[in-house]
Design a protein around this motif. Structure first.
Motif, PDB file in Angstrom:
ATOM      1  N   PRO A  87     -32.849   0.153 -95.046  1.00 31.08           N
ATOM      2  CA  PRO A  87     -31.974  -0.237 -96.159  1.00 31.08           C
ATOM      3  C   PRO A  87     -30.575   0.341 -95.989  1.00 31.08           C
ATOM      4  O   PRO A  87     -30.406   1.505 -95.638  1.00 31.08           O
ATOM      5  N   LEU A  88     -29.560  -0.487 -96.213  1.00 27.37           N
ATOM      6  CA  LEU A  88     -28.179  -0.051 -96.052  1.00 27.37           C
ATOM      7  C   LEU A  88     -27.667   0.657 -97.304  1.00 27.37           C
ATOM      8  O   LEU A  88     -26.799   1.513 -97.220  1.00 27.37           O
ATOM      9  N   GLN A  89     -28.222   0.291 -98.469  1.00 30.49           N
ATOM     10  CA  GLN A  89     -27.845   0.908 -99.742  1.00 30.49           C
ATOM     11  C   GLN A  89     -26.396   0.628-100.134  1.00 30.49           C
ATOM     12  O   GLN A  89     -25.818   1.346-100.951  1.00 30.49           O
ATOM     13  N   LEU A  90     -25.777  -0.374 -99.552  1.00 31.80           N
ATOM     14  CA  LEU A  90     -24.413  -0.759 -99.907  1.00 31.80           C
ATOM     15  C   LEU A  90     -24.344  -2.260-100.095  1.00 31.80           C
ATOM     16  O   LEU A  90     -24.969  -3.015 -99.347  1.00 31.80           O
ATOM     17  N   SER A  91     -23.568  -2.698-101.078  1.00 28.90           N
ATOM     18  CA  SER A  91     -23.351  -4.126-101.274  1.00 28.90           C
ATOM     19  C   SER A  91     -22.331  -4.632-100.266  1.00 28.90           C
ATOM     20  O   SER A  91     -21.642  -3.836 -99.606  1.00 28.90           O
ATOM     21  N   ALA A  92     -22.207  -5.950-100.158  1.00 27.47           N
ATOM     22  CA  ALA A  92     -21.214  -6.524 -99.258  1.00 27.47           C
ATOM     23  C   ALA A  92     -19.808  -6.071 -99.632  1.00 27.47           C
ATOM     24  O   ALA A  92     -18.991  -5.753 -98.765  1.00 27.47           O
ATOM     25  N   ASN A  93     -19.522  -6.005-100.919  1.00 26.50           N
ATOM     26  CA  ASN A  93     -18.196  -5.574-101.371  1.00 26.50           C
ATOM     27  C   ASN A  93     -17.933  -4.120-101.008  1.00 26.50           C
ATOM     28  O   ASN A  93     -16.818  -3.753-100.617  1.00 26.50           O
ATOM     29  N   GLU A  94     -18.963  -3.284-101.109  1.00 29.36           N
ATOM     30  CA  GLU A  94     -18.797  -1.873-100.743  1.00 29.36           C
ATOM     31  C   GLU A  94     -18.588  -1.713 -99.247  1.00 29.36           C
ATOM     32  O   GLU A  94     -17.771  -0.893 -98.812  1.00 29.36           O
ATOM     33  N   VAL A  95     -19.316  -2.482 -98.455  1.00 26.14           N
ATOM     34  CA  VAL A  95     -19.119  -2.446 -97.003  1.00 26.14           C
ATOM     35  C   VAL A  95     -17.703  -2.883 -96.657  1.00 26.14           C
ATOM     36  O   VAL A  95     -17.022  -2.260 -95.833  1.00 26.14           O
ATOM     37  N   ALA A  96     -17.230  -3.951 -97.303  1.00 26.55           N
ATOM     38  CA  ALA A  96     -15.878  -4.450 -97.065  1.00 26.55           C
ATOM     39  C   ALA A  96     -14.832  -3.407 -97.436  1.00 26.55           C
ATOM     40  O   ALA A  96     -13.842  -3.206 -96.719  1.00 26.55           O
ATOM     41  N   ASP A  97     -15.046  -2.710 -98.548  1.00 22.42           N
ATOM     42  CA  ASP A  97     -14.094  -1.699 -99.008  1.00 22.42           C
ATOM     43  C   ASP A  97     -14.036  -0.523 -98.037  1.00 22.42           C
ATOM     44  O   ASP A  97     -12.953  -0.018 -97.711  1.00 22.42           O
ATOM     45  N   VAL A  98     -15.205  -0.092 -97.561  1.00 17.41           N
ATOM     46  CA  VAL A  98     -15.256   1.021 -96.613  1.00 17.41           C
ATOM     47  C   VAL A  98     -14.529   0.660 -95.320  1.00 17.41           C
ATOM     48  O   VAL A  98     -13.714   1.437 -94.801  1.00 17.41           O
ATOM     49  N   CYS A  99     -14.823  -0.529 -94.788  1.00 16.76           N
ATOM     50  CA  CYS A  99     -14.214  -0.944 -93.523  1.00 16.76           C
ATOM     51  C   CYS A  99     -12.703  -1.101 -93.647  1.00 16.76           C
ATOM     52  O   CYS A  99     -11.945  -0.557 -92.837  1.00 16.76           O
ATOM     53  N   ALA A 100     -12.256  -1.857 -94.640  1.00 16.24           N
ATOM     54  CA  ALA A 100     -10.820  -2.104 -94.802  1.00 16.24           C
ATOM     55  C   ALA A 100     -10.068  -0.803 -95.061  1.00 16.24           C
ATOM     56  O   ALA A 100      -8.968  -0.587 -94.524  1.00 16.24           O
ATOM     57  N   SER A 101     -10.645   0.075 -95.865  1.00 17.41           N
ATOM     58  CA  SER A 101      -9.990   1.356 -96.168  1.00 17.41           C
ATOM     59  C   SER A 101      -9.832   2.203 -94.915  1.00 17.41           C
ATOM     60  O   SER A 101      -8.751   2.764 -94.655  1.00 17.41           O
ATOM     61  N   ALA A 102     -10.896   2.306 -94.134  1.00 14.98           N
ATOM     62  CA  ALA A 102     -10.840   3.133 -92.926  1.00 14.98           C
ATOM     63  C   ALA A 102      -9.856   2.567 -91.907  1.00 14.98           C
ATOM     64  O   ALA A 102      -9.104   3.308 -91.264  1.00 14.98           O
ATOM     65  N   GLU A 103      -9.844   1.259 -91.763  1.00 10.98           N
ATOM     66  CA  GLU A 103      -8.998   0.625 -90.752  1.00 10.98           C
ATOM     67  C   GLU A 103      -7.524   0.705 -91.113  1.00 10.98           C
ATOM     68  O   GLU A 103      -6.670   0.908 -90.239  1.00 10.98           O
ATOM     69  N   VAL A 104      -7.208   0.562 -92.400  1.00 12.99           N
ATOM     70  CA  VAL A 104      -5.814   0.662 -92.830  1.00 12.99           C
ATOM     71  C   VAL A 104      -5.349   2.116 -92.819  1.00 12.99           C
ATOM     72  O   VAL A 104      -4.214   2.416 -92.416  1.00 12.99           O
ATOM     73  N   ALA A 105      -6.222   3.031 -93.233  1.00 12.90           N
ATOM     74  CA  ALA A 105      -5.845   4.449 -93.350  1.00 12.90           C
ATOM     75  C   ALA A 105      -5.343   5.020 -92.027  1.00 12.90           C
ATOM     76  O   ALA A 105      -4.389   5.795 -91.998  1.00 12.90           O
ATOM     77  N   ARG A 106      -5.956   4.617 -90.928  1.00 12.56           N
ATOM     78  CA  ARG A 106      -5.582   5.191 -89.635  1.00 12.56           C
ATOM     79  C   ARG A 106      -4.220   4.719 -89.157  1.00 12.56           C
ATOM     80  O   ARG A 106      -3.646   5.307 -88.219  1.00 12.56           O
ATOM     81  N   LEU A 107      -3.649   3.676 -89.793  1.00 16.51           N
ATOM     82  CA  LEU A 107      -2.338   3.175 -89.383  1.00 16.51           C
ATOM     83  C   LEU A 107      -1.210   3.609 -90.315  1.00 16.51           C
ATOM     84  O   LEU A 107      -0.034   3.467 -89.965  1.00 16.51           O
ATOM     85  N   LEU A 108      -1.544   4.127 -91.495  1.00 18.05           N
ATOM     86  CA  LEU A 108      -0.508   4.429 -92.476  1.00 18.05           C
ATOM     87  C   LEU A 108       0.447   5.512 -91.990  1.00 18.05           C
ATOM     88  O   LEU A 108       0.028   6.575 -91.536  1.00 18.05           O
ATOM     89  N   ALA A 109       1.725   5.245 -92.121  1.00 20.93           N
ATOM     90  CA  ALA A 109       2.750   6.232 -91.768  1.00 20.93           C
ATOM     91  C   ALA A 109       2.992   7.197 -92.911  1.00 20.93           C
ATOM     92  O   ALA A 109       3.431   8.328 -92.704  1.00 20.93           O
ATOM     93  N   HIS A 110       2.705   6.736 -94.132  1.00 22.71           N
ATOM     94  CA  HIS A 110       2.887   7.592 -95.316  1.00 22.71           C
ATOM     95  C   HIS A 110       2.035   7.033 -96.450  1.00 22.71           C
ATOM     96  O   HIS A 110       1.551   5.893 -96.378  1.00 22.71           O
ATOM     97  N   GLY A 111       1.835   7.833 -97.487  1.00 29.53           N
ATOM     98  CA  GLY A 111       1.009   7.397 -98.601  1.00 29.53           C
ATOM     99  C   GLY A 111      -0.467   7.517 -98.253  1.00 29.53           C
ATOM    100  O   GLY A 111      -0.857   8.103 -97.248  1.00 29.53           O
TER     101      GLY A 111
END
Length: 231
Positions: free
Chosen positions: A191-215
């Motif tokens: 069991p993954l214990q995460l919904s599709a929306n939660e998986v999407a949020d985790v992935c998008a957040s991690a991928e954007v965070a590593r590129l942010l120059a500030h904020g």
């Protein structure tokens, strides 16, 4: 008239074993892509797809006019993130929120598929002529994500990086996440214990965070939500 040219007929939708099912259209699509992947598009017949889906062949025509129609459906099911990228990428501001939105939609789209994306990718890779539209869409999505990244680098939102390579890596990470999501839904012992929306949020957040120059990525996500770009 060949079976591929037969007009669509609404002749009922009984399963071969007499049982009722859920979404038969998606069951047919899932059976078709698995057969396409194993034995090729040209070698797969509608009767084989019907048997794999547990249906009589006449039931296929309730949902699809033929094999080409099933293929178009599979391609269309894999297009929403490209449509989002096409629209949102033309906006002049807030590249981090735009990138978050496209990546979030991409994961949601992949998780909503009735089959593992890897099966479609494998079929397309082995039969590029039959899946040309799908392959073109995939390359276009990667280019549009890279364009958002480059524009974010130019305006100082993102750190300097190879935009094309980053776009490819992001898509690969999304595909890996959807694979685990689909596997968890097929194998109860994992069991993954995460919904599709939660998986999407985790992935998008991690991928954007590593590129942010500030904020921080939380503010990026909030801006995307406030603008109604993502849920």
């Amino acid at each position: 008239m060949s079976e591929e040219e037969k007009p669509k007929k609404r002749r009922g939708r009984p399963r071969r074993d007499g049982s009722k099912s859920g979404n038969q259209r998606e069951e047919i699509a899932t059976a078709a892509i698995q057969l396409f992947s194993r034995q090729g598009y040209a070698q797969t017949t509608l009767s084989e797809i019907a048997r794999a889906a547990g249906l009589d062949q006449s039931s296929i025509y309730y949902w699809f006019s033929g094999k080409d129609d099933i293929l178009r459906h599979l391609v269309d099911e894999n297009r929403s993130s490209l449509l989002v990228a096409t629209g949102i990428g033309s906006f002049p501001d807030d590249k981090p929120a735009q990138l978050f939105t496209v990546l979030h939609e991409d994961v949601m789209m992949l998780c909503r598929l009735p089959f593992d994306f890897y099966v479609l990718e494998e079929a397309a890779g082995s039969q590029p002529d039959n899946f040309r539209e799908f392959l073109d869409d995939y390359h276009d999505l990667r280019k549009r994500i890279a364009s958002i990244i480059r524009e974010g680098i130019s305006d100082g939102s993102f750190i300097p990086c190879d935009a094309e390579a980053e776009a490819g890596l992001m898509l690969a990470m999304n595909e890996g996440a959807q694979h685990r999501f689909h596997r968890a839904n097929l194998i109860e012992k994992e069991p993954l214990q995460l919904s599709a929306n939660e998986v999407a949020d985790v992935c998008a957040s991690a991928e954007v965070a590593r590129l942010l120059a500030h904020g921080n990525v939380a503010s990026v996500r909030n801006r995307a939500l406030e603008r109604g770009w993502t849920s």
